[in-house]
Write a protein that holds these residues in place. Structure first.
Motif, mmCIF file in Angstrom:
data_model
loop_
_atom_site.group_PDB
_atom_site.id
_atom_site.type_symbol
_atom_site.label_atom_id
_atom_site.label_comp_id
_atom_site.label_asym_id
_atom_site.label_seq_id
_atom_site.Cartn_x
_atom_site.Cartn_y
_atom_site.Cartn_z
ATOM 1 N N UNK A 96 -3.348 19.661 5.801
ATOM 2 C CA UNK A 96 -2.491 18.524 5.777
ATOM 3 C C UNK A 96 -2.687 17.642 4.900
ATOM 4 N N UNK A 97 -1.923 17.153 4.266
ATOM 5 C CA UNK A 97 -2.036 16.058 3.362
ATOM 6 C C UNK A 97 -1.350 14.665 4.098
ATOM 7 N N UNK A 98 -2.140 13.643 4.215
ATOM 8 C CA UNK A 98 -1.738 12.369 4.793
ATOM 9 C C UNK A 98 -1.192 11.291 4.004
ATOM 10 N N UNK A 99 -0.041 10.838 4.048
ATOM 11 C CA UNK A 99 0.372 9.745 3.295
ATOM 12 C C UNK A 99 0.614 8.388 4.169
ATOM 13 N N UNK B 179 7.163 6.208 7.081
ATOM 14 C CA UNK B 179 8.366 5.676 6.322
ATOM 15 C C UNK B 179 8.209 4.507 5.762
ATOM 16 N N UNK B 180 7.314 3.871 5.718
ATOM 17 C CA UNK B 180 7.007 2.688 4.666
ATOM 18 C C UNK B 180 6.805 3.302 3.393
ATOM 19 N N UNK B 181 6.885 4.475 2.891
ATOM 20 C CA UNK B 181 6.290 5.184 1.981
ATOM 21 C C UNK B 181 7.665 4.941 1.086
ATOM 22 N N UNK C 217 -5.956 8.158 -5.065
ATOM 23 C CA UNK C 217 -6.004 6.795 -4.873
ATOM 24 C C UNK C 217 -5.942 6.590 -3.451
ATOM 25 N N UNK C 218 -7.063 6.480 -2.769
ATOM 26 C CA UNK C 218 -7.149 6.533 -1.251
ATOM 27 C C UNK C 218 -6.147 5.148 -0.781
ATOM 28 N N UNK C 219 -5.314 5.408 0.065
ATOM 29 C CA UNK C 219 -4.426 4.442 0.658
ATOM 30 C C UNK C 219 -5.308 3.415 1.658
ATOM 31 N N UNK D 203 0.804 -1.107 0.229
ATOM 32 C CA UNK D 203 -0.028 0.076 0.177
ATOM 33 C C UNK D 203 0.746 1.316 -0.114
ATOM 34 N N UNK D 204 1.829 1.430 0.823
ATOM 35 C CA UNK D 204 2.606 2.506 1.157
ATOM 36 C C UNK D 204 3.772 2.528 -0.196
ATOM 37 N N UNK D 205 4.035 1.368 -0.807
ATOM 38 C CA UNK D 205 5.152 1.438 -1.920
ATOM 39 C C UNK D 205 4.190 2.148 -3.197
ATOM 40 N N UNK D 206 3.234 1.686 -3.175
ATOM 41 C CA UNK D 206 2.216 1.925 -4.575
ATOM 42 C C UNK D 206 1.943 3.500 -4.488
#
Length: 310
Positions: free
Chosen positions: A230-233, A199-201, A258-260, A174-177
């Motif tokens: 805020x933008x939440x990743x 930080x998994x992003x 693209x909602x995580x 999910x975070x990688x994509x």
């Protein structure tokens, strides 16, 4: 069945089982609202070890239930969705750690808690995104094998240039994509917004961050910081706690187009929370103990993490 009736049944079953419900921030809002405690993997790991109860209901994925059982072997640990798993937990190739131990004398194997009990048993210490920097900083070894997440490993390596990191190629899908272009598009629409990411992003998304940290860290930053947008990743479930804690502040929060979403976390529902409490020990919902030798070594890695995090 309506949510109020389900919630009432869950409360009654909790009393019967002397149970406590733990829910990860990535589960649905209704599951979080039914829980006694909501947290990230580090907070819930500590909670599981300290709670005085007979039964733990862990609303999360399998490695979380396994960790709770390792830390609280005397408790019955139930997973409402036993099929809910974490792909990253299985992304360490057989023999990878053993080969590194044969190659490097000054090696510490650091295992992200998002891993199987078997991988924890092969490691020297576990970490979470909340405590990885503190734990790795405290290790005397210079060479660090970081498994299974390459992105969190790279993030910690950048802050500890005095150590040599060997990264495993695993990741959270999910975070990688997550797409940096979608973060940039939001930033163009909201130029004053701060970007908060896990930080998994991937590296491209991390490069855009004003803050990188655990889910609990992201929540704390959004609550305490003075910005208004805020933008939440990270996985969208975290917004439930952020919006609850910032209600009335006028703050606004945005997720990528693209909602995580974590499909495995979404498998946890109020219905299966009720069902696992009704079924109890000995059912398909119960987390079985790890094999004895694996159990001892995996628990040692988790306990060392808690000790080094104090």
């Amino acid at each position: 069945m309506d949510k109020q009736t389900l919630a009432s049944e869950i409360r009654e079953l909790k009393k019967q089982r002397n149970a406590v419900i733990l829910a990860h921030y990535y589960t649905s809002p209704e599951v979080q609202d039914a829980a006694d405690y909501v947290g990230d993997s580090f907070g819930l790991s500590k909670m599981a070890a300290e709670l005085d109860c007979d039964t733990l209901v862990f609303c999360g994925v399998r490695f979380m239930g396994e960790s709770a059982k390792l830390l609280s072997p005397e408790k019955t640990v139930l997973l409402p969705a036993p099929e809910a798993d974490c792909p990253m937990a299985h992304m360490v190739e057989d023999g990878f750690i053993e080969r590194l131990r044969e190659t490097y004398d000054d090696l510490a194997v650091v295992c992200y808690v998002n891993s199987t009990a078997r991988i924890k048993a092969l490691s020297d210490v576990c970490v979470t995104s909340s405590n990885a920097l503190a734990v790795v900083s405290s290790l005397p070894e210079r060479t660090i094998a970081f498994v299974p997440d390459r992105h969190l490993g790279r993030y910690i390596a950048e802050m500890l240039p005095e150590k040599r990191f060997i990264l495993n190629p695993g990741c959270c899908p999910v975070h990688d994509a997550m797409l940096a272009e979608e973060i940039k598009a939001l930033k163009a629409q909201h130029p004053e917004a701060k970007v908060l990411v896990h930080p998994e992003c991937n590296e491209a998304v991390m490069a855009l961050a004003d803050y990188a940290g655990s889910t609990a860290g992201i929540i704390d930053y959004a609550v305490c910081d003075e910005a208004k947008e805020y933008i939440i990743g990270t996985v969208g479930g975290v917004l439930h706690q952020i919006e609850r804690k910032t209600e009335g502040s006028g703050k606004r929060f945005f997720l990528p187009a693209t909602k995580p979403t974590c499909a495995d976390m979404d498998l946890v529902t109020l219905e299966n929370v009720r069902d696992c409490l009704a079924a109890g020990a000995g059912s398909v919902y119960e987390v079985a103990p790890a094999p004895d030798r694996e159990k001892v070594r995996a628990r040692a890695s988790l306990v060392r993490m808690l000790e080094l995090s104090e």
